[in-house]
Motif scaffolding. Sequence first.
Motif, PDB file in Angstrom:
ATOM      1  N   ILE A 156       8.034  -0.596  14.940  1.00 50.68           N
ATOM      2  CA  ILE A 156       7.903  -2.048  14.843  1.00 50.68           C
ATOM      3  C   ILE A 156       9.001  -2.729  15.640  1.00 50.68           C
ATOM      4  N   ASP A 157      10.137  -2.043  15.804  1.00 49.82           N
ATOM      5  CA  ASP A 157      11.248  -2.646  16.546  1.00 49.82           C
ATOM      6  C   ASP A 157      10.892  -2.922  17.998  1.00 49.82           C
ATOM      7  N   GLU A 158       9.816  -2.312  18.514  1.00 53.68           N
ATOM      8  CA  GLU A 158       9.453  -2.473  19.909  1.00 53.68           C
ATOM      9  C   GLU A 158       8.424  -3.579  20.144  1.00 53.68           C
ATOM     10  N   LEU A 159       7.970  -4.241  19.080  1.00 52.71           N
ATOM     11  CA  LEU A 159       6.979  -5.301  19.244  1.00 52.71           C
ATOM     12  C   LEU A 159       7.438  -6.421  20.179  1.00 52.71           C
ATOM     13  N   PRO A 160       8.728  -6.851  20.147  1.00 49.57           N
ATOM     14  CA  PRO A 160       9.139  -7.913  21.079  1.00 49.57           C
ATOM     15  C   PRO A 160       8.967  -7.555  22.547  1.00 49.57           C
ATOM     16  N   GLN A 161       8.796  -6.273  22.868  1.00 53.85           N
ATOM     17  CA  GLN A 161       8.572  -5.895  24.262  1.00 53.85           C
ATOM     18  C   GLN A 161       7.249  -6.427  24.788  1.00 53.85           C
ATOM     19  N   LEU A 162       6.392  -6.923  23.882  1.00 50.33           N
ATOM     20  CA  LEU A 162       5.163  -7.577  24.337  1.00 50.33           C
ATOM     21  C   LEU A 162       5.497  -8.784  25.217  1.00 50.33           C
ATOM     22  N   PHE A 163       6.649  -9.428  24.969  1.00 52.68           N
ATOM     23  CA  PHE A 163       7.075 -10.522  25.846  1.00 52.68           C
ATOM     24  C   PHE A 163       7.411  -9.993  27.233  1.00 52.68           C
ATOM     25  N   ASN A 164       7.996  -8.783  27.307  1.00 49.60           N
ATOM     26  CA  ASN A 164       8.259  -8.169  28.609  1.00 49.60           C
ATOM     27  C   ASN A 164       6.970  -7.864  29.348  1.00 49.60           C
ATOM     28  N   VAL A 165       5.958  -7.438  28.608  1.00 48.91           N
ATOM     29  CA  VAL A 165       4.650  -7.176  29.228  1.00 48.91           C
ATOM     30  C   VAL A 165       4.037  -8.484  29.711  1.00 48.91           C
ATOM     31  N   LEU A 166       4.145  -9.514  28.908  1.00 48.65           N
ATOM     32  CA  LEU A 166       3.562 -10.809  29.256  1.00 48.65           C
ATOM     33  C   LEU A 166       4.196 -11.394  30.512  1.00 48.65           C
ATOM     34  N   THR A 167       5.493 -11.175  30.678  1.00 46.70           N
ATOM     35  CA  THR A 167       6.183 -11.713  31.857  1.00 46.70           C
ATOM     36  C   THR A 167       6.097 -10.797  33.076  1.00 46.70           C
ATOM     37  N   GLY A 168       5.546  -9.597  32.906  1.00 40.55           N
ATOM     38  CA  GLY A 168       5.297  -8.732  34.056  1.00 40.55           C
ATOM     39  C   GLY A 168       6.348  -7.695  34.358  1.00 40.55           C
ATOM     40  N   SER A 169       7.418  -7.615  33.570  1.00 40.43           N
ATOM     41  CA  SER A 169       8.445  -6.598  33.834  1.00 40.43           C
ATOM     42  C   SER A 169       8.070  -5.245  33.247  1.00 40.43           C
ATOM     43  N   MET A 170       7.112  -5.222  32.309  1.00 39.39           N
ATOM     44  CA  MET A 170       6.634  -3.980  31.715  1.00 39.39           C
ATOM     45  C   MET A 170       5.118  -3.978  31.674  1.00 39.39           C
ATOM     46  N   SER A 171       4.575  -2.821  31.343  1.00 39.11           N
ATOM     47  CA  SER A 171       3.138  -2.652  31.176  1.00 39.11           C
ATOM     48  C   SER A 171       2.872  -2.164  29.762  1.00 39.11           C
ATOM     49  N   LEU A 172       1.632  -2.277  29.307  1.00 44.98           N
ATOM     50  CA  LEU A 172       1.294  -1.735  27.993  1.00 44.98           C
ATOM     51  C   LEU A 172       1.461  -0.224  27.978  1.00 44.98           C
ATOM     52  N   VAL A 173       1.107   0.431  29.091  1.00 44.89           N
ATOM     53  CA  VAL A 173       1.192   1.891  29.193  1.00 44.89           C
ATOM     54  C   VAL A 173       1.963   2.257  30.449  1.00 44.89           C
ATOM     55  N   GLY A 174       2.895   3.188  30.315  1.00 36.34           N
ATOM     56  CA  GLY A 174       3.670   3.619  31.473  1.00 36.34           C
ATOM     57  C   GLY A 174       4.784   4.555  31.055  1.00 36.34           C
ATOM     58  N   PRO A 175       5.647   4.955  31.980  1.00 35.69           N
ATOM     59  CA  PRO A 175       6.792   5.812  31.642  1.00 35.69           C
ATOM     60  C   PRO A 175       7.785   5.069  30.757  1.00 35.69           C
ATOM     61  N   ARG A 176       8.667   5.817  30.093  1.00 41.93           N
ATOM     62  CA  ARG A 176       9.695   5.211  29.254  1.00 41.93           C
ATOM     63  C   ARG A 176      10.704   4.475  30.126  1.00 41.93           C
TER      64      ARG A 176
END
Length: 457
Positions: free
Chosen positions: A362-382
């Motif tokens: 659950i601690d990783e849920l805020p990373q959805l903001f990183n996905v939304l802004t384009g710095s991360m993807s839903l699926v990818g390397p660590r």
Amino acid sequence: MIISDAVSTAFVVTAIGDFFGARDAANWHEKWGILAFGTQLLVLGALAVNRSWAPAVLGQGAEEFRRLGRSLFTVVVVLALGGIALTSRNIKLWIFVAIPAIALVTMTARYLLRLWLHRERKEGRCLRPVLAAGSPATVRDLITRTRKFPHIGWRVEAVCTTDGRGLDGDLLDGVPVVGQLSDVAKHVRHDGYRVVAVTPDAHWSPDRLRRLAWNLEGSDAEMVVAPVLMEVAGPRLHVDAVLGIPLLRVSMPTFTGGRRAIKGVVDRLGAATLLVLFAPLMVLVALLVMLDSRGGAFYRQRRVGKDGREFTILKYRTMVTGADGAARAALADRNEGAGPLFKLRRDPRVTRVGTVLRRYSIDELPQLFNVLTGSMSLVGPRPPLPEESAAYGPDIRRRLLVKPGLTGLWQISGRSDLPWEEAVRLDLRYVEDWSLALDTVILWKTLRAVLYGQGAY
């Protein structure tokens, strides 16, 4: 599987027909009956044409669901063209309601059947007997892999080697060595093995492999040859015949283009949807984090993303304030992480709420903001830390060719329990063999990995 798809399709078509046909019972057979029957035939026909029931793709990997999706898309195209040709207004119901419903029901049924099959195989049932033929070292590796991953459905029951001997006399990792490589076809016909797995050995010349294939004709055995030239699979690997010579054609990895654009759109839409759905939970978690220990709700950390560009990752704070400083240095000699990672199963810096958040990711849920802004993807390397990526060699740096992911192959394969080399191998495999179907499977399996909390600490 054929019965499951047929019953699932009939169920959806009948349910839709009963619901909409009840409002127009007088014209049901004329308006709805023909379309319902035709849709069912089209679905089953498309599944057959796309070889969606081929035993080689059932029960493992993403290819099974890729073929199912391709079949249903074909049905949509045929129905659309048929509706235009016949100027039918009723065709929209079957395109926008029936086919999505059939996809949902058939995929769910296939997944449940897959779970049942994997459970049976873990218990030692529903396995195909395999005769492995090759050098002792490569056969031993095959035996180890089949025992580690029983869901593949193979059980090596016999071995043939060059001299008819194994590393342990007449046994190779507990599997009997029944003969020499020249005796493979004889043992297959006599003992009825379903798979002949040919592993590398100097004995196997093109002529001998061709003769083995000829000698296996008429038997029920499937011949599988491991090229072991490179660890590439999935949509990048093709077999071509050039001048009568069978060649493995390896296409280049896809880092740009239409599929990557679709992935970017799916990432942002998925992140936005999940943020809306999880908004109440995220607010509650933030309050619990602040009530449990002194400090803010969120933790910001620099990570390395695509092409080596750094970005700030967002997570819920699961440790006491100042955990990255002197507190970490004092625990350096207790590090249990693999490779350059710093991990402790019982980290004294983790708060009570943080323990629960980490266990269920659950601690990783805020990373959805990183996905939304384009710095991360839903699926990818660590996403690695800057000091980790600085220690990467040229091979491992290939992880940075794509955006890091909120989840990935590492997430569904054990997370922190994985050896460093295995985690790297999985990330590189994703980079090389990425596909939209693979992303879908990873996202689906992530839910199960999170619920079980395996490897999370």
